[in-house]
Write a protein that holds these residues in place. Structure first.
Motif, PDB file in Angstrom:
ATOM      1  N   GLN A   4       0.865  -1.171   0.000  1.00 39.01           N
ATOM      2  CA  GLN A   4       0.000   0.000   0.000  1.00 39.01           C
ATOM      3  C   GLN A   4       0.908   1.229   0.000  1.00 39.01           C
ATOM      4  OE1 GLN A   4      -3.683   0.494   0.495  1.00 39.01           O
ATOM      5  NE2 GLN A   4      -3.682  -1.536  -0.478  1.00 39.01           N
ATOM      6  N   ILE A   5       0.820   2.034  -1.058  1.00 36.30           N
ATOM      7  CA  ILE A   5       1.715   3.170  -1.229  1.00 36.30           C
ATOM      8  C   ILE A   5       0.884   4.446  -1.297  1.00 36.30           C
ATOM      9  CG2 ILE A   5       3.406   4.268  -2.744  1.00 36.30           C
ATOM     10  CD1 ILE A   5       4.288   1.470  -3.594  1.00 36.30           C
ATOM     11  N   THR A   6       1.147   5.354  -0.373  1.00 33.11           N
ATOM     12  CA  THR A   6       0.443   6.637  -0.340  1.00 33.11           C
ATOM     13  C   THR A   6       1.209   7.652  -1.182  1.00 33.11           C
ATOM     14  OG1 THR A   6      -0.455   6.184   1.856  1.00 33.11           O
ATOM     15  CG2 THR A   6      -0.414   8.482   1.148  1.00 33.11           C
ATOM     16  N   LEU A   7       0.501   8.294  -2.098  1.00 33.91           N
ATOM     17  CA  LEU A   7       1.111   9.214  -3.050  1.00 33.91           C
ATOM     18  C   LEU A   7       0.755  10.663  -2.723  1.00 33.91           C
ATOM     19  CD1 LEU A   7       0.302   7.257  -6.349  1.00 33.91           C
ATOM     20  CD2 LEU A   7       2.444   7.231  -5.044  1.00 33.91           C
ATOM     21  N   PRO A   8       1.563  11.609  -3.165  1.00 34.60           N
ATOM     22  CA  PRO A   8       1.235  13.027  -2.952  1.00 34.60           C
ATOM     23  C   PRO A   8       0.019  13.488  -3.737  1.00 34.60           C
ATOM     24  CG  PRO A   8       3.231  12.787  -4.284  1.00 34.60           C
ATOM     25  CD  PRO A   8       2.905  11.429  -3.757  1.00 34.60           C
ATOM     26  N   THR A   9      -0.509  12.666  -4.627  1.00 32.45           N
ATOM     27  CA  THR A   9      -1.741  12.999  -5.346  1.00 32.45           C
ATOM     28  C   THR A   9      -2.978  12.801  -4.477  1.00 32.45           C
ATOM     29  OG1 THR A   9      -1.761  10.747  -6.244  1.00 32.45           O
ATOM     30  CG2 THR A   9      -0.779  12.471  -7.612  1.00 32.45           C
ATOM     31  N   GLY A  10      -2.794  12.300  -3.257  1.00 31.97           N
ATOM     32  CA  GLY A  10      -3.907  12.192  -2.319  1.00 31.97           C
ATOM     33  C   GLY A  10      -4.554  10.826  -2.252  1.00 31.97           C
ATOM     34  N   VAL A  11      -3.996   9.835  -2.948  1.00 29.30           N
ATOM     35  CA  VAL A  11      -4.560   8.492  -2.905  1.00 29.30           C
ATOM     36  C   VAL A  11      -3.506   7.495  -2.438  1.00 29.30           C
ATOM     37  CG1 VAL A  11      -6.283   8.902  -4.707  1.00 29.30           C
ATOM     38  CG2 VAL A  11      -4.019   8.039  -5.340  1.00 29.30           C
ATOM     39  N   THR A  12      -4.006   6.400  -1.883  1.00 30.14           N
ATOM     40  CA  THR A  12      -3.162   5.264  -1.546  1.00 30.14           C
ATOM     41  C   THR A  12      -3.492   4.134  -2.513  1.00 30.14           C
ATOM     42  OG1 THR A  12      -3.037   5.874   0.800  1.00 30.14           O
ATOM     43  CG2 THR A  12      -2.556   3.585   0.233  1.00 30.14           C
ATOM     44  N   LEU A  13      -2.473   3.650  -3.194  1.00 29.36           N
ATOM     45  CA  LEU A  13      -2.669   2.602  -4.193  1.00 29.36           C
ATOM     46  C   LEU A  13      -2.134   1.270  -3.686  1.00 29.36           C
ATOM     47  CD1 LEU A  13      -1.642   4.356  -7.550  1.00 29.36           C
ATOM     48  CD2 LEU A  13      -3.866   4.343  -6.394  1.00 29.36           C
ATOM     49  N   ASN A  14      -2.856   0.216  -4.042  1.00 29.77           N
ATOM     50  CA  ASN A  14      -2.401  -1.146  -3.825  1.00 29.77           C
ATOM     51  C   ASN A  14      -1.535  -1.521  -5.021  1.00 29.77           C
ATOM     52  OD1 ASN A  14      -2.542  -3.720  -2.360  1.00 29.77           O
ATOM     53  ND2 ASN A  14      -3.721  -4.452  -4.111  1.00 29.77           N
ATOM     54  N   VAL A  15      -0.275  -1.874  -4.780  1.00 28.74           N
ATOM     55  CA  VAL A  15       0.692  -2.006  -5.868  1.00 28.74           C
ATOM     56  C   VAL A  15       1.393  -3.358  -5.809  1.00 28.74           C
ATOM     57  CG1 VAL A  15       2.684  -0.957  -7.005  1.00 28.74           C
ATOM     58  CG2 VAL A  15       1.064   0.494  -5.768  1.00 28.74           C
ATOM     59  N   ALA A  16       1.372  -4.070  -6.922  1.00 26.11           N
ATOM     60  CA  ALA A  16       2.142  -5.302  -7.062  1.00 26.11           C
ATOM     61  C   ALA A  16       3.536  -4.948  -7.552  1.00 26.11           C
ATOM     62  CB  ALA A  16       1.461  -6.245  -8.043  1.00 26.11           C
ATOM     63  N   ILE A  17       4.543  -5.544  -6.913  1.00 23.44           N
ATOM     64  CA  ILE A  17       5.943  -5.246  -7.220  1.00 23.44           C
ATOM     65  C   ILE A  17       6.701  -6.565  -7.360  1.00 23.44           C
ATOM     66  CG2 ILE A  17       8.029  -4.082  -6.407  1.00 23.44           C
ATOM     67  CD1 ILE A  17       6.013  -2.457  -4.578  1.00 23.44           C
ATOM     68  N   ALA A  18       7.544  -6.650  -8.372  1.00 22.18           N
ATOM     69  CA  ALA A  18       8.335  -7.858  -8.582  1.00 22.18           C
ATOM     70  C   ALA A  18       9.623  -7.503  -9.303  1.00 22.18           C
ATOM     71  CB  ALA A  18       7.544  -8.884  -9.391  1.00 22.18           C
ATOM     72  N   GLY A  19      10.656  -8.305  -9.090  1.00 19.86           N
ATOM     73  CA  GLY A  19      11.908  -8.119  -9.792  1.00 19.86           C
ATOM     74  C   GLY A  19      12.910  -7.281  -9.020  1.00 19.86           C
ATOM     75  N   ASP A  20      14.068  -7.116  -9.606  1.00 20.12           N
ATOM     76  CA  ASP A  20      15.185  -6.387  -9.024  1.00 20.12           C
ATOM     77  C   ASP A  20      14.996  -4.892  -9.270  1.00 20.12           C
ATOM     78  OD1 ASP A  20      17.603  -5.279  -8.289  1.00 20.12           O
ATOM     79  OD2 ASP A  20      18.832  -6.636  -9.490  1.00 20.12           O
ATOM     80  N   PRO A  21      14.956  -4.075  -8.207  1.00 19.80           N
ATOM     81  CA  PRO A  21      14.800  -2.626  -8.413  1.00 19.80           C
ATOM     82  C   PRO A  21      15.892  -1.995  -9.265  1.00 19.80           C
ATOM     83  CG  PRO A  21      14.360  -3.208  -6.127  1.00 19.80           C
ATOM     84  CD  PRO A  21      14.916  -4.437  -6.788  1.00 19.80           C
TER      85      PRO A  21
END
Length: 299
Positions: A8-25
């Motif tokens: 769950q990532i809160t953004l400066p746009t005012g929303v919190t998004l549920n985000v799938a993440i995979a792989g090497d950053p």
């Protein structure tokens, strides 16, 4: 074990998004945007495959899945999800990245790439029409106009009352499933219904259609033609891969007509035996097309 992490990532746009993440950053970044009426799970087959050599980020866009559902149509104008995706890229410190989108995610991807060529290095579009081609087709192609009348239905403020009468499961069976392979959808049905049954979820998803400025004339109507349809339109500068399920009954093959004039560096992959939801109807074909094209582009 899941093929990706959910945050769950809160953004400066005012929303919190549920985000799938995979792989090497540290690997080349790819950001995947889903459409209606789905979530990051649109890309469930592509995420692990791409993550072998990419850093993959696939959010539930605002109003969808388990992301925030701000109230009001004004919170779903296309500039809002464009701002979300750029803020998400900033959150991960992405340099220019590859952006992919399906359906509404593709509409946002077209807009973001046209407006932010310095941020988006490559574009992958899956069954999502270019804005000029789509609006032209709604004026000039009777079959596409007829096929798009669902947009008018979704914009009706009483549509939620209709859903309440028929039930979400009936909506799934009669409206959504007719655009896809029922056998593929059956095991996924509980997940869809769980997402849609959250308070305010259907209204939030439908608000994407209500906030759009796209005109959908009724069959047989002769409305005034917007002047911009026949004016010069800026070409897209990024290398672009368009993957199209040719049996799409909502977005007809007319959406591919004239696209090469608007996208000079265009690669087209047509998948003959797939419909609108081609990322999971023909996942191997979509994944192969994406990976081969990215490898050829050093993406």
């Amino acid at each position: 074990m899941a093929d990706f992490e959910l945050r769950q990532i809160t953004l400066p746009t005012g929303v919190t998004l549920n985000v799938a993440i995979a792989g090497d950053p540290a690997a080349p970044p790819v950001l995947l945007l889903h459409g209606f009426p789905e979530s990051h799970r649109t890309w469930r087959h592509q995420i692990p495959a791409l993550a072998r050599d990419h850093f993959v980020i696939a959010p539930d866009q605002r109003g969808f899945g388990h992301s925030a559902r701000p109230e009001g149509v004004a919170n779903y104008t296309p500039d809002k999800p464009v701002a979300d995706l750029l803020a998400l890229a900033d959150h991960f410190g992405l340099a220019p990245f590859t952006l992919a989108g399906h359906d509404w995610g593709g509409a946002i991807a077209w807009m973001a790439a046209l407006q932010n060529p310095q941020r988006i290095a490559r574009l992958i579009i899956v069954n999502a029409p270019h804005p000029l081609v789509f609006q032209r087709s709604l004026f000039d192609d009777p079959a596409q106009r007829e096929a798009s009348q669902y947009i008018t239905a979704f914009r009706n403020p009483d549509f939620e009352q209709f859903l309440a009468r028929i039930g979400l499961e009936n909506f799934f069976d009669t409206t959504f499933a007719k655009h896809a392979d029922p056998a593929l959808l059956a095991p996924e049905k509980p997940a869809y219904l769980a997402e849609w049954s959250q308070p305010g979820a259907m209204t939030a998803m439908l608000n994407w259609y209500r906030a759009s400025i796209i005109q959908v004339p009724a069959p047989g109507d002769m409305p005034e033609r917007p002047p911009w349809l026949d004016a010069p339109f800026p070409p897209l500068g990024q290398p672009t891969l368009v993957i199209w399920g040719m049996q799409d009954s909502a977005l007809l093959p007319v959406q591919l007509d004239g696209l090469d004039a608007l996208v000079p560096d265009l690669t087209m992959v047509r998948i003959a035996d797939a419909g609108h939801f081609v990322p999971w109807q023909k996942p191997d074909a979509v994944t192969e097309a994406m990976r081969d094209w990215l490898a050829a582009r050093n993406g």
